[in-house]
Design a protein around this motif. Structure first.
Motif, short mmCIF file in Angstrom:
data_model
loop_
_atom_site.label_atom_id
_atom_site.label_comp_id
_atom_site.label_asym_id
_atom_site.label_seq_id
_atom_site.Cartn_x
_atom_site.Cartn_y
_atom_site.Cartn_z
N UNK A 158 0.83 -1.20 0.00
CA UNK A 158 0.00 0.00 0.00
C UNK A 158 0.87 1.26 0.00
N UNK A 159 2.04 1.21 0.60
CA UNK A 159 2.94 2.35 0.54
C UNK A 159 3.43 2.59 -0.89
N UNK A 160 3.66 1.51 -1.63
CA UNK A 160 4.01 1.65 -3.04
C UNK A 160 2.87 2.31 -3.81
N UNK A 161 1.64 1.89 -3.52
CA UNK A 161 0.49 2.48 -4.21
C UNK A 161 0.37 3.97 -3.91
N UNK A 162 0.49 4.34 -2.65
CA UNK A 162 0.38 5.75 -2.28
C UNK A 162 1.57 6.55 -2.84
N UNK A 163 2.74 5.92 -2.94
CA UNK A 163 3.88 6.60 -3.54
C UNK A 163 3.64 6.90 -5.02
N UNK A 164 2.91 6.02 -5.69
CA UNK A 164 2.59 6.28 -7.10
C UNK A 164 1.66 7.48 -7.24
N UNK A 172 -4.97 7.02 -6.84
CA UNK A 172 -4.90 5.85 -5.96
C UNK A 172 -5.73 6.09 -4.71
N UNK A 173 -6.50 5.08 -4.32
CA UNK A 173 -7.24 5.07 -3.05
C UNK A 173 -6.92 3.76 -2.35
N UNK A 174 -6.71 3.82 -1.03
CA UNK A 174 -6.41 2.62 -0.24
C UNK A 174 -7.51 2.42 0.79
N UNK A 175 -7.97 1.18 0.92
CA UNK A 175 -8.89 0.82 2.01
C UNK A 175 -8.19 -0.16 2.93
N UNK A 176 -8.45 -0.02 4.24
CA UNK A 176 -7.94 -0.97 5.23
C UNK A 176 -9.14 -1.54 5.98
N UNK A 177 -9.28 -2.84 5.94
CA UNK A 177 -10.46 -3.48 6.52
C UNK A 177 -10.09 -4.27 7.78
N UNK A 178 -11.11 -4.58 8.58
CA UNK A 178 -10.93 -5.48 9.71
C UNK A 178 -11.21 -6.91 9.26
N UNK A 179 -11.26 -7.86 10.20
CA UNK A 179 -11.37 -9.28 9.85
C UNK A 179 -12.71 -9.59 9.17
N UNK A 180 -12.63 -10.20 7.99
CA UNK A 180 -13.83 -10.55 7.23
C UNK A 180 -14.32 -11.95 7.57
N UNK A 181 -15.63 -12.14 7.41
CA UNK A 181 -16.21 -13.48 7.49
C UNK A 181 -17.41 -13.51 6.56
N UNK A 182 -17.87 -14.72 6.24
CA UNK A 182 -19.03 -14.87 5.37
C UNK A 182 -18.88 -16.10 4.49
N UNK A 183 -19.80 -16.30 3.54
CA UNK A 183 -19.75 -17.47 2.66
C UNK A 183 -18.56 -17.40 1.71
#
Length: 330
Positions: A158-164, A172-183
């Motif tokens: 993600x630092x490479x993406x933001x550096x671009x 460039x947009x970055x999302x940071x998520x918490x722990x996922x669950x589901x099917x």
């Protein structure tokens, strides 16, 4: 909008593709190209619901192959980048594939997107890049301090993406998520691992004292947040996408035992994972304010639906258990 979705045959990526094309009210101006290497966790059957969709195409390939990317990327308006090696335990026993895919693969994809004039590059990351927080919650400006090899490679990507964005002016947009669950989650991650073992009457492993805290996010909420960031996020910004349900691993285990009708005799206490982060917690105020994001799936309903899905889809997960076992013994 013509979108490349990398890792689109995986757990979260395939949910994003299905929701973008099939959800009620889905926009009819979206065309999606799924790019997936189909590693052990990439499952082509995850895309069966959209297999015949006129605005969906599947391409089998590797983001680490620059020549291949030059054939696929041109003509697209956006990249949504899910593709990654993601399992922390695997990164501890062997980190090289994580560096190759997560860091080098992301850089090659960024390079291809810039060469071919792709408009928006949305990079999907994780709360694990922050390390551990004993109290309070991280903001998007909190320093990155990853502890596992997996988290370190996600931080690097993600630092490479933001550096671009900062160097080349890429959108460039970055999302940071918490722990996922589901099917459709590969049955090596904790919730599907526990569900499938408990459904079969097997034992489940609980690391250390079981007091490690995670925030749980239903995969459909995550993908809705990603879509909001794709459409409305500001270039160069990071957005948190969380679920709002913090549980210790021991509490999570209790929920899973109750949901499958099993007792604590099915739980085995095992030595703690190396470098195990004690607690993750995201402040999602920015996504709520700027994007209108809020989780919609309550944990109790989401977990019940997830258990029911695994109970009704043995033909999906039983072959994957065998695949994972073969890979681990190789």
């Amino acid at each position: 909008m013509r979108i490349i979705v990398t890792g689109g045959a995986g757990f979260i990526g395939s949910e994003f593709v299905r929701s973008m094309l099939l959800a009620p009210g889905a926009a009819n101006d979206i065309r999606i190209t799924v790019l997936d290497k189909l590693t052990y966790a990439g499952v082509r059957e995850n895309l069966d619901p959209v297999a015949g969709h006129p605005r969906h195409a599947f391409v089998h390939g590797d983001i680490c192959d620059g020549d291949f990317l030059d054939q696929v990327v041109p003509g697209h308006d956006a990249v949504v980048h899910f593709a990654a090696e993601t399992h922390v335990d695997r990164s501890i026993t062997g980190s090289a594939p994580f560096v190759t895919t997560n860091v080098l693969g992301t850089q090659l994809l960024l390079d291809a997107a810039r060469r071919h004039g792709v408009g928006r590059f949305l990079h999907v990351s994780t709360d694990e890049v922050y390390g551990s927080i004993p109290v309070g919650s991280w903001s998007e400006e909190s320093p990155l301090a990853p502890n596992s090899p997996y988290a370190a490679t996600k931080a690097g990507s993600e630092l490479l993406a933001l550096a671009c964005h900062r160097t080349h002016g890429m959108d460039v947009v970055v999302t940071r998520c918490s722990n996922n669950y589901g099917p459709y989650q590969f049955p090596e991650k904790v919730i599907p691992l526990f569900i499938t073992r408990l459904l079969d009457g097997g034992k489940v492993p609980l690391y250390g004292d079981g007091q490690h805290v995670r925030d749980w996010l239903h995969v459909s909420d995550h993908c809705r947040g990603v879509e909001l960031a794709l459409r409305h996020g500001r270039a160069g910004e990071v957005y948190h996408i969380g679920g709002g349900t913090e549980l210790t691993n021991e509490q999570l285990t209790g929920h899973l035992l109750a949901a499958t009708g099993r007792g604590w005799e099915q739980v085995e206490r095992v030595p703690d994972r190396k470098g195990h982060d004690a607690r993750y917690s995201l402040d999602c105020t920015k996504a709520a304010t700027e994007l209108g994001y809020a989780p919609l799936v309550g944990f109790e309903r989401g977990l019940a639906d997830t258990v029911a899905w695994y109970a009704g889809n043995r033909s999906w997960w039983e072959p994957l258990q065998r695949r994972a076992a073969l890979r681990a013994s190789a």
